[in-house]
Motif scaffolding. Structure first.
Motif, PDB file in Angstrom:
ATOM      1  N   ALA A  51       4.554  15.801  14.471  1.00  0.00           N
ATOM      2  CA  ALA A  51       5.024  17.204  14.518  1.00  0.00           C
ATOM      3  C   ALA A  51       4.430  17.995  15.679  1.00  0.00           C
ATOM      4  O   ALA A  51       4.840  19.133  15.912  1.00  0.00           O
ATOM      5  CB  ALA A  51       4.708  17.903  13.200  1.00  0.00           C
ATOM      6  N   ASP A  52       3.485  17.394  16.401  1.00  0.00           N
ATOM      7  CA  ASP A  52       2.892  18.057  17.562  1.00  0.00           C
ATOM      8  C   ASP A  52       3.529  17.604  18.872  1.00  0.00           C
ATOM      9  O   ASP A  52       3.021  17.899  19.956  1.00  0.00           O
ATOM     10  CB  ASP A  52       1.378  17.807  17.615  1.00  0.00           C
ATOM     11  N   GLU A  53       4.645  16.898  18.790  1.00  0.00           N
ATOM     12  CA  GLU A  53       5.401  16.483  19.970  1.00  0.00           C
ATOM     13  C   GLU A  53       6.827  17.010  19.845  1.00  0.00           C
ATOM     14  O   GLU A  53       7.390  17.056  18.747  1.00  0.00           O
ATOM     15  CB  GLU A  53       5.437  14.954  20.107  1.00  0.00           C
ATOM     16  N   PHE A  54       7.386  17.387  20.999  1.00  0.00           N
ATOM     17  CA  PHE A  54       8.726  17.958  21.004  1.00  0.00           C
ATOM     18  C   PHE A  54       9.564  17.304  22.083  1.00  0.00           C
ATOM     19  O   PHE A  54       9.091  17.025  23.183  1.00  0.00           O
ATOM     20  CB  PHE A  54       8.649  19.474  21.210  1.00  0.00           C
ATOM     21  N   GLU A  55      10.840  17.085  21.754  1.00  0.00           N
ATOM     22  CA  GLU A  55      11.742  16.395  22.671  1.00  0.00           C
ATOM     23  C   GLU A  55      12.110  17.283  23.848  1.00  0.00           C
ATOM     24  O   GLU A  55      12.345  18.481  23.707  1.00  0.00           O
ATOM     25  CB  GLU A  55      13.025  15.989  21.936  1.00  0.00           C
ATOM     26  N   PHE A  60       9.598  12.617  24.236  1.00  0.00           N
ATOM     27  CA  PHE A  60       8.759  13.544  23.483  1.00  0.00           C
ATOM     28  C   PHE A  60       7.534  13.928  24.309  1.00  0.00           C
ATOM     29  O   PHE A  60       6.891  13.076  24.914  1.00  0.00           O
ATOM     30  CB  PHE A  60       8.325  12.933  22.147  1.00  0.00           C
ATOM     31  N   GLU A  61       7.256  15.210  24.341  1.00  0.00           N
ATOM     32  CA  GLU A  61       6.101  15.746  25.065  1.00  0.00           C
ATOM     33  C   GLU A  61       5.117  16.324  24.060  1.00  0.00           C
ATOM     34  O   GLU A  61       5.531  17.002  23.110  1.00  0.00           O
ATOM     35  CB  GLU A  61       6.520  16.871  26.015  1.00  0.00           C
ATOM     36  N   PRO A  62       3.814  16.086  24.253  1.00  0.00           N
ATOM     37  CA  PRO A  62       2.836  16.691  23.343  1.00  0.00           C
ATOM     38  C   PRO A  62       2.759  18.201  23.556  1.00  0.00           C
ATOM     39  O   PRO A  62       2.817  18.686  24.685  1.00  0.00           O
ATOM     40  CB  PRO A  62       1.517  16.016  23.714  1.00  0.00           C
ATOM     41  N   ALA A  63       2.649  18.924  22.473  1.00  0.00           N
ATOM     42  CA  ALA A  63       2.433  20.364  22.565  1.00  0.00           C
ATOM     43  C   ALA A  63       0.967  20.623  22.889  1.00  0.00           C
ATOM     44  O   ALA A  63       0.093  19.824  22.540  1.00  0.00           O
ATOM     45  CB  ALA A  63       2.781  21.043  21.236  1.00  0.00           C
ATOM     46  N   GLN A  64       0.718  21.712  23.561  1.00  0.00           N
ATOM     47  CA  GLN A  64      -0.655  22.169  23.732  1.00  0.00           C
ATOM     48  C   GLN A  64      -1.063  22.778  22.387  1.00  0.00           C
ATOM     49  O   GLN A  64      -0.304  23.547  21.802  1.00  0.00           O
ATOM     50  CB  GLN A  64      -0.733  23.223  24.835  1.00  0.00           C
ATOM     51  N   ILE A  65      -2.238  22.432  21.903  1.00  0.00           N
ATOM     52  CA  ILE A  65      -2.709  22.962  20.622  1.00  0.00           C
ATOM     53  C   ILE A  65      -3.867  23.911  20.901  1.00  0.00           C
ATOM     54  O   ILE A  65      -4.824  23.560  21.600  1.00  0.00           O
ATOM     55  CB  ILE A  65      -3.194  21.842  19.672  1.00  0.00           C
ATOM     56  N   ARG A  66      -3.761  25.110  20.350  1.00  0.00           N
ATOM     57  CA  ARG A  66      -4.824  26.097  20.533  1.00  0.00           C
ATOM     58  C   ARG A  66      -5.127  26.722  19.179  1.00  0.00           C
ATOM     59  O   ARG A  66      -4.228  27.057  18.419  1.00  0.00           O
ATOM     60  CB  ARG A  66      -4.368  27.166  21.529  1.00  0.00           C
ATOM     61  N   GLU A  67      -6.399  26.874  18.891  1.00  0.00           N
ATOM     62  CA  GLU A  67      -6.804  27.548  17.652  1.00  0.00           C
ATOM     63  C   GLU A  67      -7.202  28.979  17.981  1.00  0.00           C
ATOM     64  O   GLU A  67      -8.049  29.213  18.846  1.00  0.00           O
ATOM     65  CB  GLU A  67      -7.957  26.812  16.978  1.00  0.00           C
ATOM     66  N   GLU A  68      -6.546  29.910  17.316  1.00  0.00           N
ATOM     67  CA  GLU A  68      -6.841  31.337  17.472  1.00  0.00           C
ATOM     68  C   GLU A  68      -7.724  31.750  16.299  1.00  0.00           C
ATOM     69  O   GLU A  68      -7.324  31.635  15.144  1.00  0.00           O
ATOM     70  CB  GLU A  68      -5.549  32.164  17.462  1.00  0.00           C
ATOM     71  N   VAL A  69      -8.937  32.198  16.587  1.00  0.00           N
ATOM     72  CA  VAL A  69      -9.889  32.607  15.562  1.00  0.00           C
ATOM     73  C   VAL A  69      -9.831  34.127  15.426  1.00  0.00           C
ATOM     74  O   VAL A  69     -10.051  34.854  16.395  1.00  0.00           O
ATOM     75  CB  VAL A  69     -11.322  32.143  15.912  1.00  0.00           C
ATOM     76  N   ARG A  87       6.672  23.572  26.281  1.00  0.00           N
ATOM     77  CA  ARG A  87       6.998  24.030  27.636  1.00  0.00           C
ATOM     78  C   ARG A  87       7.702  25.377  27.611  1.00  0.00           C
ATOM     79  O   ARG A  87       7.735  26.085  28.604  1.00  0.00           O
ATOM     80  CB  ARG A  87       7.835  22.985  28.369  1.00  0.00           C
ATOM     81  N   HIS A  88       8.280  25.740  26.460  1.00  0.00           N
ATOM     82  CA  HIS A  88       8.996  27.007  26.335  1.00  0.00           C
ATOM     83  C   HIS A  88       8.160  28.115  25.712  1.00  0.00           C
ATOM     84  O   HIS A  88       8.617  29.257  25.662  1.00  0.00           O
ATOM     85  CB  HIS A  88      10.266  26.805  25.501  1.00  0.00           C
TER      86      HIS A  88
END
Length: 194
Positions: A51-55, A60-69, A87-88
């Motif tokens: 679910a962390d990759e998008f077509e 499929f490209e990995p999404a950048q994952i960022r945690e907002e505290v 990318r969008h």
């Protein structure tokens, strides 16, 4: 003088260097909100196996994952939001409960990109004529605004600066497919056309 090249008065915001609307010894300027579409929603296709990759265009490209505290008053532990960014732009389903179990939707907005607006504000504050004012406007990227101008020589002017997306297809009024590559932003309207 050399230590401080600013002689300006007007309206600013707390923590923002410079005057957003006002005057110096030679020019004055005012600002109102501009009406232009600088946001798009992209419907994304998640990888069923991750679910962390998008077509995008067949891969499929990995999404950048960022945690907002987010520290919340009265709570010992902060709220932590896990944000997936394609990318969008960020996947809004992760932060908008109404989209929680819906098809992934990414949010593109010119304000989510690095910008030079503060450099523009400082250049406006030092401008002494229409040409210098227009040069400062070239740095104003977001939000798009209506600027009016007047100077001590009796000149008046209008400028609408900002990053306004050029779309390969469509007009931004409805969500578009993000996986095809057909709906990308291809750049921004050139300053000379604003």
């Amino acid at each position: 003088g050399p230590a401080c090249p600013y002689d300006v008065a007007g309206v600013s915001f707390p923590g923002v260097p410079g005057v957003i609307l006002g005057h110096n010894s030679r020019i004055a300027w005012g600002v109102t909100n501009g009406t232009v579409d600088t946001q798009d929603y992209f419907i994304e296709k998640a990888n069923p196996a991750n679910a962390d990759e998008f077509e995008y265009m067949g891969a499929f490209e990995p999404a950048q994952i960022r945690e907002e505290v987010i520290h919340v008053a009265g709570r010992d532990t902060p709220e932590v939001l896990r944000v997936r960014i394609t990318r969008h732009g960020p996947i809004m389903n992760d932060v908008e409960s109404a989209l929680k179990d819906k098809t992934p939707m990414a949010f593109s907005w010119t304000a989510l990109r690095p910008g030079a607006i503060l450099l523009s504000v400082l250049a406006i504050n030092k401008a002494q004529n229409w040409e210098q004012f227009r040069d400062a406007m070239k740095l104003w990227d977001v939000p798009s605004q209506n600027f009016v101008y007047a100077d001590v020589d009796g000149n008046i002017g209008y400028q609408f600066p900002g990053n306004i997306p050029v779309r390969a297809k469509g007009d931004g009024t409805v969500p578009v497919e993000g996986w095809t590559g057909e709906n990308e932003w291809t750049g921004f309207v050139p300053f000379e056309q604003l």
